[in-house]
Scaffold this motif. Structure first.
Motif, PDB file in Angstrom:
ATOM      1  N   LEU A   1       0.831  -1.207   0.000  1.00  0.00           N
ATOM      2  CA  LEU A   1       0.000   0.000   0.000  1.00  0.00           C
ATOM      3  C   LEU A   1       0.868   1.262   0.000  1.00  0.00           C
ATOM      4  N   LYS A   2       1.963   1.221   0.734  1.00  0.00           N
ATOM      5  CA  LYS A   2       2.868   2.375   0.792  1.00  0.00           C
ATOM      6  C   LYS A   2       3.504   2.654  -0.560  1.00  0.00           C
TER       7      LYS A   2
ATOM      8  N   ARG B   1      -9.247   4.261  -1.469  1.00  0.00           N
ATOM      9  CA  ARG B   1      -7.952   4.675  -0.920  1.00  0.00           C
ATOM     10  C   ARG B   1      -8.084   5.945  -0.075  1.00  0.00           C
TER      11      ARG B   1
ATOM     12  N   ASN C   1      -3.978   3.286   5.403  1.00  0.00           N
ATOM     13  CA  ASN C   1      -3.544   1.941   5.021  1.00  0.00           C
ATOM     14  C   ASN C   1      -3.970   0.908   6.062  1.00  0.00           C
TER      15      ASN C   1
END
Length: 134
Positions: free
Chosen positions: A66-67, A109, A113
């Motif tokens: 996700l990062k 999004r 996260n």
């Protein structure tokens, strides 16, 4: 055929005993996915369940993906009954086993996260609960 596809199909394997290397490999994988505009998949449960009960997610790999892929669409996917194939170390593989693969609604999004991971785990668990009751 599965191991051949993993080696030749752009997949990576993770050595869970070496978390530092795992994150490095996931980062390289996300760079490849970003560059080629391809989709990636991570099996966040870690070790497959041997009894059909979903285990808690291992978050490090998901957090890394996700990062490093902030624009990626997150789609939880449920693979049901795969545990029945592997419960005896695939010896023997049961004949006629019915498996199902279900893509669940994407997760925005707009969430953090950590929230995305929690929502994905909740969606998958909610989908599996009625199936495991059968």
């Amino acid at each position: 055929s599965i191991s051949y596809n993993i080696r030749r199909g752009g997949s990576i394997t993770i050595d869970r005993s070496n978390p530092r290397e795992a994150i490095t490999r996931i980062k390289a994988f996300t760079e490849y996915l970003n560059a080629t505009k391809r989709a990636g998949c991570i099996f966040a449960e870690g070790t497959r369940s041997w009894d059909g009960q979903m285990k808690p997610f291992k978050k490090s790999g998901l957090l890394a993906m996700l990062k490093y892929m902030p624009d990626a669409t997150v789609v939880p996917v449920v693979i049901d009954n795969f545990w029945k194939i592997g419960r005896y170390s695939m010896k023997p593989i049961p004949f006629g086993m019915k498996l199902s693969c279900t893509a669940l609604p994407f997760i925005s999004r707009d969430h953090s996260n950590e929230e995305i991971i929690q929502l994905a785990e909740e969606q998958i668990r909610a989908h599996l609960t009625p199936l495991n009751a059968l």
